[in-house]
Design a protein around this motif. Structure first.
Motif, mmCIF file in Angstrom:
data_model
loop_
_atom_site.group_PDB
_atom_site.id
_atom_site.type_symbol
_atom_site.label_atom_id
_atom_site.label_comp_id
_atom_site.label_asym_id
_atom_site.label_seq_id
_atom_site.Cartn_x
_atom_site.Cartn_y
_atom_site.Cartn_z
ATOM 1 N N LEU A 402 0.836 -1.203 0.000
ATOM 2 C CA LEU A 402 0.000 0.000 0.000
ATOM 3 C C LEU A 402 0.869 1.251 0.000
ATOM 4 C CD1 LEU A 402 -2.849 -1.051 2.471
ATOM 5 C CD2 LEU A 402 -2.666 -1.411 -0.006
ATOM 6 N N GLY A 403 1.564 1.463 -1.106
ATOM 7 C CA GLY A 403 2.465 2.595 -1.220
ATOM 8 C C GLY A 403 1.764 3.932 -1.319
ATOM 9 N N ASP A 404 0.442 3.926 -1.534
ATOM 10 C CA ASP A 404 -0.294 5.185 -1.605
ATOM 11 C C ASP A 404 -0.778 5.649 -0.246
ATOM 12 O OD1 ASP A 404 -0.874 6.272 -4.513
ATOM 13 O OD2 ASP A 404 -0.742 4.095 -4.625
ATOM 14 N N ALA A 405 -0.448 4.914 0.818
ATOM 15 C CA ALA A 405 -0.630 5.437 2.173
ATOM 16 C C ALA A 405 0.444 6.491 2.438
ATOM 17 C CB ALA A 405 -0.529 4.306 3.182
ATOM 18 N N LEU A 406 0.282 7.261 3.510
ATOM 19 C CA LEU A 406 1.332 8.175 3.943
ATOM 20 C C LEU A 406 2.267 7.380 4.855
ATOM 21 C CD1 LEU A 406 -0.737 11.414 4.749
ATOM 22 C CD2 LEU A 406 0.391 10.758 2.597
ATOM 23 N N LEU A 407 3.459 7.065 4.371
ATOM 24 C CA LEU A 407 4.381 6.186 5.087
ATOM 25 C C LEU A 407 5.249 6.985 6.043
ATOM 26 C CD1 LEU A 407 5.502 3.786 2.203
ATOM 27 C CD2 LEU A 407 3.594 3.533 3.818
ATOM 28 N N VAL A 408 5.414 6.450 7.266
ATOM 29 C CA VAL A 408 6.168 7.163 8.296
ATOM 30 C C VAL A 408 7.074 6.190 9.048
ATOM 31 C CG1 VAL A 408 4.352 8.878 8.641
ATOM 32 C CG2 VAL A 408 4.368 6.810 10.066
ATOM 33 N N ASN A 409 8.085 6.770 9.677
ATOM 34 C CA ASN A 409 8.871 6.056 10.689
ATOM 35 C C ASN A 409 8.177 6.314 12.024
ATOM 36 O OD1 ASN A 409 10.678 5.282 12.712
ATOM 37 N ND2 ASN A 409 12.478 5.849 11.508
ATOM 38 N N PRO A 410 7.603 5.279 12.662
ATOM 39 C CA PRO A 410 6.809 5.526 13.872
ATOM 40 C C PRO A 410 7.603 6.087 15.037
ATOM 41 C CG PRO A 410 7.151 3.175 13.525
ATOM 42 C CD PRO A 410 7.625 3.864 12.287
ATOM 43 N N ALA A 411 8.928 5.937 15.013
ATOM 44 C CA ALA A 411 9.756 6.476 16.090
ATOM 45 C C ALA A 411 10.029 7.965 15.920
ATOM 46 C CB ALA A 411 11.076 5.712 16.167
ATOM 47 N N ASP A 412 9.693 8.531 14.765
ATOM 48 C CA ASP A 412 9.924 9.952 14.489
ATOM 49 C C ASP A 412 8.614 10.707 14.737
ATOM 50 O OD1 ASP A 412 10.368 12.476 13.422
ATOM 51 O OD2 ASP A 412 11.516 11.724 11.704
ATOM 52 N N THR A 413 8.479 11.303 15.902
ATOM 53 C CA THR A 413 7.224 11.967 16.256
ATOM 54 C C THR A 413 6.914 13.139 15.333
ATOM 55 O OG1 THR A 413 8.363 13.312 17.916
ATOM 56 C CG2 THR A 413 7.353 11.273 18.670
ATOM 57 N N GLU A 414 7.932 13.828 14.864
ATOM 58 C CA GLU A 414 7.694 14.939 13.945
ATOM 59 C C GLU A 414 7.140 14.429 12.619
ATOM 60 O OE1 GLU A 414 7.783 18.100 14.432
ATOM 61 O OE2 GLU A 414 8.695 18.145 16.427
ATOM 62 N N GLU A 415 7.673 13.311 12.122
ATOM 63 C CA GLU A 415 7.194 12.758 10.861
ATOM 64 C C GLU A 415 5.750 12.267 11.000
ATOM 65 O OE1 GLU A 415 8.939 10.018 7.251
ATOM 66 O OE2 GLU A 415 9.389 9.389 9.301
ATOM 67 N N VAL A 416 5.435 11.650 12.125
ATOM 68 C CA VAL A 416 4.060 11.203 12.362
ATOM 69 C C VAL A 416 3.120 12.405 12.430
ATOM 70 C CG1 VAL A 416 2.507 10.064 14.000
ATOM 71 C CG2 VAL A 416 4.755 9.060 13.499
ATOM 72 N N ALA A 417 3.523 13.448 13.139
ATOM 73 C CA ALA A 417 2.695 14.663 13.227
ATOM 74 C C ALA A 417 2.526 15.304 11.855
ATOM 75 C CB ALA A 417 3.330 15.650 14.206
ATOM 76 N N ASP A 418 3.611 15.325 11.055
ATOM 77 C CA ASP A 418 3.519 15.874 9.693
ATOM 78 C C ASP A 418 2.497 15.093 8.868
ATOM 79 O OD1 ASP A 418 5.456 17.775 10.211
ATOM 80 O OD2 ASP A 418 7.090 16.621 9.286
ATOM 81 N N ALA A 419 2.568 13.759 8.950
ATOM 82 C CA ALA A 419 1.662 12.922 8.160
ATOM 83 C C ALA A 419 0.212 13.102 8.603
ATOM 84 C CB ALA A 419 2.077 11.454 8.273
ATOM 85 N N LEU A 420 -0.003 13.212 9.902
ATOM 86 C CA LEU A 420 -1.367 13.452 10.392
ATOM 87 C C LEU A 420 -1.906 14.787 9.885
ATOM 88 C CD1 LEU A 420 -1.086 12.165 14.074
ATOM 89 C CD2 LEU A 420 -2.394 11.119 12.217
ATOM 90 N N GLU A 421 -1.062 15.806 9.926
ATOM 91 C CA GLU A 421 -1.484 17.122 9.438
ATOM 92 C C GLU A 421 -1.806 17.066 7.949
ATOM 93 O OE1 GLU A 421 -0.111 21.763 9.990
ATOM 94 O OE2 GLU A 421 1.398 20.171 10.150
ATOM 95 N N GLN A 422 -0.948 16.367 7.183
ATOM 96 C CA GLN A 422 -1.198 16.232 5.748
ATOM 97 C C GLN A 422 -2.497 15.475 5.489
ATOM 98 O OE1 GLN A 422 1.951 14.207 3.636
ATOM 99 N NE2 GLN A 422 0.848 14.200 1.680
ATOM 100 N N ALA A 423 -2.727 14.411 6.257
ATOM 101 C CA ALA A 423 -3.940 13.609 6.075
ATOM 102 C C ALA A 423 -5.196 14.425 6.385
ATOM 103 C CB ALA A 423 -3.880 12.369 6.962
ATOM 104 N N LEU A 424 -5.156 15.207 7.449
ATOM 105 C CA LEU A 424 -6.329 15.974 7.866
ATOM 106 C C LEU A 424 -6.684 17.078 6.871
ATOM 107 C CD1 LEU A 424 -5.502 16.206 11.673
ATOM 108 C CD2 LEU A 424 -7.419 14.949 10.651
ATOM 109 N N HIS A 425 -5.686 17.561 6.129
ATOM 110 C CA HIS A 425 -5.925 18.659 5.190
ATOM 111 C C HIS A 425 -5.901 18.186 3.735
ATOM 112 C CE1 HIS A 425 -4.464 20.922 8.800
ATOM 113 N NE2 HIS A 425 -5.475 21.706 8.438
ATOM 114 N N MET A 426 -5.846 16.882 3.492
ATOM 115 C CA MET A 426 -5.718 16.378 2.126
ATOM 116 C C MET A 426 -7.000 16.636 1.326
ATOM 117 S SD MET A 426 -4.654 12.563 0.824
ATOM 118 C CE MET A 426 -3.042 12.674 1.636
ATOM 119 N N PRO A 427 -6.882 17.169 0.107
ATOM 120 C CA PRO A 427 -8.069 17.419 -0.728
ATOM 121 C C PRO A 427 -8.777 16.115 -1.100
ATOM 122 C CG PRO A 427 -6.129 18.587 -1.567
ATOM 123 C CD PRO A 427 -5.642 17.638 -0.518
#
Length: 469
Positions: A402-427
């Motif tokens: 599922l490469g079309d998911a937003l992939l993250v390193n779960p140990a990187d809290t900034e990357e997880v927060a970035d992905a959540l922000e992107q997901a919440l605002h995705m068109p």
């Protein structure tokens, strides 16, 4: 028992999904379908601990053309085989946590003893043309023990966990004694090419095997076997139908009412240290810290049913998550808004499907996972007209599909927060595009494709194991 037919399938697993058990999931349904095709037998532990010796009595039943045979464990064997070696040593090792491995020789002895008992009780039930399919890390040496009892049938093995690199596997004391018994299987199935490379690397560099034509490996003693990647999946269309019907359920309506005007993020995991839940909570907390405008507009519902409560590490992670959820809610909550809904109980599958469909974001961030079917179920449950976004750990096997998911390193809290922000605002257009791409994969590689491709490879002597994505 039901009548034996030539060429039956025999499934062997630690636990057996007995007839009329309502908790059976997608894997159980898939195995039952395979067993029902031309008659079959499911053999394993009854789930009961007895005062008698392990396997003293064989419990037999039949239902819809499928035979079931189970044995009880003694308390000593349960503690050594199941709680001790399987879950105290193998589980953490296979999930890249050698620091949590609790190896005791007495536990290994119990593990081998239970596998030997399984082999002895199963042997009289095996017909000459039967195909045997063994499941998971509890039963690694079973084929070797059946071979010692004269069984020459085709025997396959599927590992449902990740398989770490050889450099980690050799950290297990007596690893040769255990892992080299895998060569007694005719076909070994793993989830991903990453797992397959680890398996091949171990046998080529630690066990002295050589690679032959067609992907076969040959052991120093002459024994040949095959290995392949067979990514497990879900009953995609069935789950999508359940989610669509769940919309009108009272519980789903209540959830949607309670989150009106609020974007729901959902996580569903067993309470296990491999699932990365403390890191997930930290990533969500970082999102709230960075973006105060999201306060009152987003909520995170984490469903985490307890598991293995007798194990110290599991009790510790439960306490840690309770503290973390309390801290986040205490810091950010308002009288009319709770940032985290942390729930320590399980729910029927029809409700989970409705919860998935109601969530704008599916948050699936294990530190390591063999596949992770929650990610696939979240995608399958979405409304095609208004689908949510999957935020996924790149260390779950499903990330390779599922490469079309937003992939993250779960140990990187900034990357997880970035992905959540992107997901919440995705068109919406991008959400639809990503969802359609992932659904194409899930419709092609569903649970039926998984079981049929493995069994076809197992039953075809000399045929190379498939090179699946």
């Amino acid at each position: 028992m039901a009548r034996k037919t030539p060429g039956r399938l025999i499934v062997v697993s630690n636990r057996v999904a007995l007839p009329h058990q309502t908790a059976a999931g997608g894997l159980a349904s898939a195995l039952r379908a395979a067993l029902a095709e031309n008659g079959g037998l499911w053999f394993g532990w009854s789930g009961k601990v007895s005062a008698a010796e392990t396997g003293a009595e064989l419990h037999q039943a039949s239902d819809h053309g499928i035979d079931y045979a189970t044995v009880d464990f003694s308390r000593a064997d349960h503690d050594a085989f199941y709680a001790g070696f399987s879950n105290g040593a193998l589980w953490p090792l296979l999930h890249y946590r050698p620091d949590l491995v609790d190896y005791q020789r007495s536990h290994l002895d119990g593990y081998l003893r239970v596998n030997r008992t399984f082999a002895e009780r199963l042997r009289p039930l095996i017909g000459p043309d039967d195909t045997i399919w063994v499941h998971d890390y509890h039963l690694i040496p079973l084929a070797a023990m059946l071979r010692k009892l004269g069984v020459k049938n085709r025997i396959g093995f599927f590992l449902h966990t990740p398989l770490p690199a050889a450099g980690l596997l050799i950290a297990l004391p007596n690893h040769h004694e255990l892992l080299e018994t895998l060569a007694s299987y005719d076909l070994i199935g793993v989830h991903t090419h990453r797992d397959l490379r680890a398996l091949e690397d171990y046998f080529l560099h630690e066990a002295g095997a050589v690679m032959r034509l067609g992907g076969r490996m040959r052991m120093p003693g002459g024994r040949e076997f095959r290995a392949g990647a067979f990514p497990i999946s879900i009953d995609t269309e069935h789950i999508a139908g359940i989610a669509q019907k769940a919309v009108g359920l009272k519980e789903i309506v209540q959830l949607r009412e309670s989150t009106r005007g609020i974007a729901l993020i959902i996580g569903v995991d067993r309470l296990d240290y491999s699932k990365g839940l403390p890191h997930r909570f930290q990533g969500y907390a970082r999102l709230l810290e960075r973006d105060p405008e999201l306060h009152r507009h987003v909520t995170f519902m984490q469903i985490a049913p307890p598991s293995r409560g007798a194990v110290l590490e599991y009790r510790a992670i439960r306490r840690e998550l309770e503290r973390s959820a309390g801290h986040i809610n205490g810091k950010y909550a308002a009288p009319d808004w709770v940032p985290i809904r942390y729930i320590n109980k399980s729910f029927p599958h029809r409700l989970l499907a409705g919860y998935y469909r109601s969530a704008r974001v599916g948050l699936v961030t294990p530190l390591r996972d063999g596949m992770n079917l929650v990610a696939k179920e979240y995608v399958a449950c979405q409304d095609p007209e208004d689908p949510g976004v999957l935020v996924l750990s790149r260390f779950a096997g499903v990330a390779l599909e599922l490469g079309d998911a937003l992939l993250v390193n779960p140990a990187d809290t900034e990357e997880v927060a970035d992905a959540l922000e992107q997901a919440l605002h995705m068109p919406l257009t991008e959400r639809r595009r990503r969802w359609k791409a992932m659904m194409r994969v899930l419709r092609h590689n569903d649970i039926t494709h998984w079981r049929t491709s493995f069994l076809e490879a197992l039953r075809a002597p000399g045929k190379p194991a498939p090179d699946q994505p």
